[in-house]
Design a protein around this motif. Structure first.
Motif, short mmCIF file in Angstrom:
data_model
loop_
_atom_site.label_atom_id
_atom_site.label_comp_id
_atom_site.label_asym_id
_atom_site.label_seq_id
_atom_site.Cartn_x
_atom_site.Cartn_y
_atom_site.Cartn_z
N THR A 97 58.42 -30.02 40.22
CA THR A 97 58.33 -28.56 40.40
C THR A 97 59.60 -27.94 40.95
O THR A 97 59.59 -26.77 41.33
CB THR A 97 57.16 -28.22 41.35
OG1 THR A 97 57.43 -28.74 42.66
CG2 THR A 97 55.84 -28.77 40.84
N GLY A 99 56.31 -28.15 36.37
CA GLY A 99 55.74 -26.87 36.76
C GLY A 99 56.80 -26.02 37.42
O GLY A 99 57.98 -26.38 37.42
N GLY A 100 56.40 -24.88 37.96
CA GLY A 100 57.36 -24.03 38.66
C GLY A 100 58.06 -23.05 37.75
O GLY A 100 57.70 -22.85 36.60
N THR A 101 59.12 -22.46 38.28
CA THR A 101 59.81 -21.36 37.59
C THR A 101 60.64 -21.81 36.40
O THR A 101 61.07 -20.98 35.61
CB THR A 101 60.72 -20.61 38.57
OG1 THR A 101 61.68 -21.54 39.13
CG2 THR A 101 59.91 -20.01 39.71
N LYS A 107 58.01 -18.64 34.05
CA LYS A 107 57.14 -17.78 34.84
C LYS A 107 57.71 -17.71 36.26
O LYS A 107 57.57 -18.64 37.03
CB LYS A 107 55.71 -18.32 34.87
CG LYS A 107 55.05 -18.41 33.50
CD LYS A 107 54.82 -17.04 32.88
CE LYS A 107 54.06 -17.15 31.56
NZ LYS A 107 53.86 -15.82 30.94
N ASP A 159 52.12 -16.45 38.93
CA ASP A 159 52.24 -17.20 37.67
C ASP A 159 52.36 -18.69 37.94
O ASP A 159 51.76 -19.51 37.23
CB ASP A 159 53.46 -16.72 36.87
CG ASP A 159 53.29 -15.31 36.34
OD1 ASP A 159 52.17 -14.96 35.98
OD2 ASP A 159 54.29 -14.57 36.30
N CYS A 160 53.14 -19.05 38.95
CA CYS A 160 53.30 -20.47 39.30
C CYS A 160 51.97 -21.06 39.78
O CYS A 160 51.63 -22.20 39.45
CB CYS A 160 54.37 -20.63 40.37
SG CYS A 160 56.05 -20.26 39.80
N VAL A 216 55.27 -15.70 41.86
CA VAL A 216 54.45 -16.65 42.62
C VAL A 216 53.06 -16.79 42.01
O VAL A 216 52.57 -17.91 41.82
CB VAL A 216 54.37 -16.21 44.10
CG1 VAL A 216 53.38 -17.09 44.88
CG2 VAL A 216 55.75 -16.25 44.75
N SER A 227 54.41 -24.14 43.97
CA SER A 227 53.95 -24.79 42.74
C SER A 227 53.45 -26.20 43.02
O SER A 227 52.37 -26.59 42.56
CB SER A 227 55.07 -24.84 41.70
OG SER A 227 55.40 -23.56 41.25
N ASN A 286 49.75 -21.53 36.67
CA ASN A 286 50.23 -22.67 35.88
C ASN A 286 49.82 -23.99 36.53
O ASN A 286 49.42 -24.95 35.84
CB ASN A 286 51.76 -22.60 35.73
CG ASN A 286 52.35 -23.86 35.15
OD1 ASN A 286 52.96 -24.65 35.86
ND2 ASN A 286 52.17 -24.07 33.85
N SER A 287 49.89 -24.05 37.85
CA SER A 287 49.48 -25.25 38.58
C SER A 287 48.00 -25.55 38.35
O SER A 287 47.60 -26.70 38.14
CB SER A 287 49.74 -25.09 40.08
OG SER A 287 51.12 -25.03 40.35
#
Length: 533
Positions: free
Chosen positions: A315, A508-510, A514, A519-520, A517, A18, A523-524
């Protein structure tokens, strides 16, 4: 006016996928910015970790995945990963498996420790329906269209409650879906949120009043031939980041393959990103960095030094952020998110004896209904996935693996409720799973080599033809649990951060809901585009 001023400074906390993809996109969109990435360990990747051991007996490498290892489907995030690797000159790392591959076969473990294949053909469907896994399922499916919709549509509930309400029974959830949730979230379906994990099912109930009705309506719809188009995000990516990429053609090609992996392990992706970023004059990666404090206004204390930035991107885990900040209400929410711990054991031997004969595939998962004293979530057949791989861009077969390699995943929500066993007990359990479930005769090996990989600095091993290698790690608080009420708490968390930070801090991140991987990665990209405006 830009959110981040011209020639501004940006801190990214966390050198996992992320943090690295966010830095990659932002550096491309805003080359005027100076970006500092703070990673607490000595290498990039976060929970994506690939161990590479050198076998002194034959000089070959033994590659062990300690976290995620494959990517499924042709999601937008997966397409971004493939294109980034191609753009950075590492397209040869991308490998895929055909839908007809043995590695695409999946199994469930029944209460008697027998493996039952999930349907992928008429014969496997007949066998699946004849097994006790489907007991009560047909009756439940027939009843589902006549069940009333929720009196409070949109109100969050657990996966198990949702299925019990829709089907009049929790059999489908307990016997089948709980195993899938073990494989993805290591979570308990009586606690996992339906809104956070399976939102499409909630939408289908709202739209059609029934999941079965919606399925039949979609089957009746005539498939129209349409010109392939890109999503808004992929169109933006192609326009802003990779103008030479033909993302439509890439998407059409990738759709043929349900599973993707990287030849040298999934950690290759964050490593390639880190190497690229370190070559940029405006980016630095600081490993072994301890971010002690953050005030959400761009001020950090890192390794005892006070630093100021125009924007901070966080993240890592919510627990980690809770230790850095002073806001009591935000800290309470951050600490409220539950996480699970995984005992992961990679098992390798040159003998082809770990994967059951006639039972090749991706691996098997364990439903919640099983008594399961082993706290076993599932077993992945790594060597089968590696054996059936094709190089994606050339579509050439990869040489078959002359060994057997599997990964056992234990713990998850079972450890949360039962406690984490000692290392000795966990290793005994690994051997029990090998002998009692996979029917491996352990006495056939001259040596069983045990490695606590977190404590081993020497990457040389001596594994002969008659040896068994067990390499293990205990990953504490590695998977956030998207339990009932999770999305509401995320909204509160984001509101408090926005209110306090005034644009100086994003997450960001899980932690945002989400877990995958891809999805992350997506999102980034979305946040990097927003912040670069």
């Amino acid at each position: 006016m830009s959110i981040i001023p011209k020639n501004g400074r940006v801190a990214v906390i966390g050198g996992g996928v992320s943090g690295l993809t966010f830095s990659y996109y932002l550096s491309r969109l805003r080359p005027d910015l100076r970006i500092s990435i703070f990673e607490k360990s000595n290498s990039p990747g976060g929970w994506i970790s690939t161990e590479r051991l050198k076998n002194t007996t034959d000089g070959k490498e033994i590659v062990l995945e300690k976290g995620p290892r494959t990517l499924r489907g042709v999601s937008d995030g997966t397409l971004l990963i493939v294109d980034i690797l191609r753009q950075l000159g590492h397209g040869d790392q991308v490998e895929v498996m055909r839908s007809t591959s043995d590695a695409n076969r999946k199994w469930l473990l029944d209460p008697s420790n027998n493996l039952v294949q999930t349907p992928n053909s008429l014969m496997s469907f007949v066998k699946f329906m004849a097994s006790d896994i489907t007991n009560g399922a047909i009756k439940s499916i027939l009843k589902e269209p006549f069940q009333k919709p929720s009196d409070t549509p949109g109100k969050d509930e657990s996966i198990r409650n949702f299925f019990q309400r829709r089907f009049g029974s929790a059999a489908l959830a307990d016997n089948i879906l709980s195993a899938v949730m073990h494989g993805v979230y290591s979570g308990d379906i009586s606690k996992l949120s339906i809104n956070a994990t399976l939102p499409r099912l909630v939408e289908l109930e709202k739209e059609h009043g029934s999941l079965v009705k919606s399925m039949f309506k979609s089957m009746k719809k005539k498939k129209k031939t349409t010109t392939p188009t890109l999503s808004k995000q992929l169109a933006q990516y192609q326009s802003l980041i990779s103008p030479s990429a033909d993302m439509i053609s890439l998407s059409q090609k990738l759709k043929k393959f349900p599973i993707m992996r990287l030849h040298d392990g999934l950690q290759v992706f964050p490593k390639i990103l880190a190497e690229y970023l370190q070559r940029q004059s405006n980016v630095e990666i600081i490993y072994n960095s301890d971010v002690e404090k953050a005030d959400l206004r761009g001020n950090l204390v890192v390794n005892g030094e006070q630093l100021s930035f125009n924007h901070v991107r966080y993240t890592s885990s919510t627990f980690g952020l809770a230790k850095m900040i002073n806001d009591a209400e935000l800290r309470r929410i951050l600490n409220s998110f539950e996480h699970t711990t995984i005992f992961l054991a990679n098992v390798y031997t040159k003998k082809k004896c770990l994967i059951p004969k006639g039972g090749s595939g991706f691996g098997f998962l364990v439903p919640i209904r099983n008594s399961n004293p082993e706290c076993l979530l599932g077993v992945i057949y790594d060597s089968d996935c590696e054996s059936d791989a094709l190089s994606f861009f050339q579509e050439q077969a990869v040489p078959k693996a002359p060994y057997h390699k599997i990964t056992l995943m234990m713990g998850g929500h079972f450890f949360n409720s039962r406690g984490i066993p000692s290392t000795g007990i966990n290793l005994k359990t690994v051997k029990k799973v090998l002998s009692d479930i996979l029917h491996v005769e352990l006495s056939q090996f001259d040596n069983i080599i045990i490695r606590d990989e977190a404590k081993e600095s020497d990457k040389m091993v001596n594994v002969t033809d008659n040896d068994l290698l067990i390499s293990y790690n205990l990953h504490k608080n590695c998977i956030p649990q998207y339990n009932v009420g999770f999305l509401e708490n995320v909204d509160k968390m984001k509101h408090l951060i926005t209110q306090e930070s005034r644009g100086h801090f994003t997450m960001g991140g899980t932690a945002l809901g989400k877990l995958g991987v891809p999805d992350c990665v997506m999102n980034s990209f979305e946040d990097a585009v927003y912040l670069s405006q």
